[in-house]
Design an enzyme around this catalytic site. Structure first.
Site, mmCIF file in Angstrom:
data_model
loop_
_atom_site.group_PDB
_atom_site.id
_atom_site.type_symbol
_atom_site.label_atom_id
_atom_site.label_comp_id
_atom_site.label_asym_id
_atom_site.label_seq_id
_atom_site.Cartn_x
_atom_site.Cartn_y
_atom_site.Cartn_z
ATOM 1 N N ARG A 152 -10.489 -11.308 2.319
ATOM 2 C CA ARG A 152 -11.220 -12.493 1.625
ATOM 3 C C ARG A 152 -11.119 -13.907 2.109
ATOM 4 N NH1 ARG A 152 -11.977 -9.253 -3.791
ATOM 5 N NH2 ARG A 152 -12.029 -7.340 -1.894
ATOM 6 N N LYS A 208 0.668 -1.503 0.133
ATOM 7 C CA LYS A 208 -0.240 0.146 0.135
ATOM 8 C C LYS A 208 0.965 0.720 0.062
ATOM 9 C CE LYS A 208 -3.869 -1.780 2.798
ATOM 10 N NZ LYS A 208 -5.342 -1.974 2.204
#
Length: 460
Positions: free
Chosen positions: A313, A239
């Site tokens: 997820r 990120k």
């Protein structure tokens, strides 16, 4: 809620709606009316007026709740006034409907929250309130304590809230309610067929783990699964710095289900509760998972990792598959999962997805009643093709950038087959700026709506 038995020493505290101001003022003694007129009290949301007695003490206090429009736009209208009141005990006077009274009482409790773990200054004294007889104060205190737990966990920086520390908090919660626990740590995740949780957390010096809590022996089976990514660097798809600043909150789903679990256990629901938290840190090292890797999940479905930053997820997939093997009556998943959810609904409204129309409708109704804003988004079948890359069964990060919250929910739904009622919440877990009863920082979302809705759905 702060309660006291010294009722004789309490000061009267009035909650006043703007539309009722004139009639309420007319009922007060003349000197009180004159004081209110002098100060120009208009009952705006959170406005406080302190009325002295003839000896210079405090005769009564009043808090404004604004107009009906104000109360629709702003939750916990009176909560912000708690810090403005002298630190003494108050006896509440009101003409509120039961749900309004519960909202304001809960707001009073939540307004007392302070995250002070790293502050050396003393906690400021706050006003206390005598709960009205019509109010279920034990229930309010359980909700407030659950929310405080959620906020504390999210607000704690990752240096002090890694997988091991989250485990300690999890075990403390279990011990408080005499629940049973099991922890699967490190390489044992592979031995017990939880490969996705291991793959996400293996690059960190802080070992990945699955936290498992069970409480209650009778009643419907309720399983809560919360994303516990204690810090998310993005992995090899690192990120940018600006996006990493809030990643201590990426375990907000775990914090939310732990807060909800406290509410349920503190109220003694007759359910068989299970809480599952995959606790990991998504870090970078020589053995980090790579873009293009294909992982085989607990369920046997293969997953192509097209973005290591879509790791939430993955850990949830194994946990949901494990939960689904027991066919719980209701399976709830909570996670700080996608930026797409925030683009769609902003930070204040948490989208949710459900396979059961009755559960979804009950959640929406409860959300409005308890002022915990959530909104249903669709598990749109036409988008299923977007999560099927061709080289594997599933793609963890479909290209194109469209419908990101929905495709993430569809991905998770592939791991739930047996459970008749499933709901997934894509929460933000953070209050961007201070609001009544909600200081800037960690925030629970969806838990109060669930706490209000589940008894009806479960037939409790």
């Amino acid at each position: 809620m702060d309660l006291t038995t010294e009722i004789s020493t309490a000061t009267d505290l009035h909650l006043v709606n703007a539309e009722d101001l004139e009639s309420w003022t007319d009922m007060q003694p003349r000197r009180v009316r004159a004081w209110l007129e002098t100060l120009g009290f208009s009952a705006k949301p959170g406005e406080v007026v302190l009325v002295p007695d003839t000896d210079g003490g405090l005769a009564l206090a009043a808090i404004g709740r604004g107009t009906a429009r104000d109360r629709v736009r702003q939750r916990f209208c009176a909560a912000g006034a708690r810090a403005k009141l002298p630190a003494r005990t108050y006896r509440l006077h009101h003409a509120l409907a039961p749900l309004e009274l519960e909202e304001e009482a809960l707001g009073w409790c939540l307004a007392g929250y302070r995250f002070r773990r790293f502050r050396q200054s003393e906690r400021p004294a706050l006003a206390s309130l005598i709960g009205p007889e019509a109010l279920d104060t034990d229930r309010i205190k359980a909700i407030a304590a659950g929310e405080a737990l959620t906020r504390d966990l999210i607000n704690t920086p990752a240096s002090h809230m890694g997988p091991q520390e989250l485990e300690a908090a999890f075990l403390d919660l279990a011990a408080q309610h005499k629940a049973k626990t099991n922890v699967i740590l490190g390489d044992d995740l592979l031995n017990q067929n939880l490969p996705l949780i291991h793959a996400v957390g293996r690059a960190s010096t802080r070992s990945p783990r699955l936290l498992d809590m069970r409480w209650g022996e009778k009643g419907p089976r309720v399983t809560l699964v919360g994303k516990g990514v204690c810090f998310d660097t993005g992995g090899l798809n690192l990120k940018p710095g600006a996006s990493m600043g809030l990643m201590k909150k990426d375990m907000g789903g775990a914090a939310a289900v732990m807060g909800l679990a406290h509410m349920i256990m503190a109220q003694g629901w007759q359910v068989q509760l299970r809480v599952l938290v995959p606790a990991v840190e998504n870090a970078v090292s020589g053995n980090a998972m790579r873009p293009g890797d294909i992982l085989i999940s607990r369920k046997g479905l293969s997953v192509e990792v097209n973005n290591t930053d879509a790791e939430g997820r993955l850990v949830l997939a194994d946990a949901l598959a494990l939960a689904d093997e027991e066919t719980p009556d209701i399976l709830i998943c909570m996670a700080t999962l996608t930026g797409a959810a925030r683009v769609a609904l902003g930070p204040d409204v948490a989208p949710f997805f459900s396979t059961d129309p009755v559960l979804a409708q009950t959640l929406m109704q409860a959300s409005e009643q308890v002022r915990d804003p959530i909104w249903q988004l669709p598990l749109h079948p036409a988008y299923e093709a977007m999560i099927e890359p061709g080289i594997a069964d599933l793609d963890n990060a479909p290209s194109g950038g469209m419908a990101g919250a929905i495709t993430a929910a569809l991905f998770l739904n592939r791991f739930v087959e047996a459970s008749p009622r499933f709901a997934h919440f894509d929460i933000y877990g953070h209050q961007p700026s201070a609001a009544p009863a909600r200081p800037k920082g960690g925030a629970g979302q969806g838990a109060r709506a669930l706490f209000a809705a589940l008894p009806s759905v479960l037939g409790l």
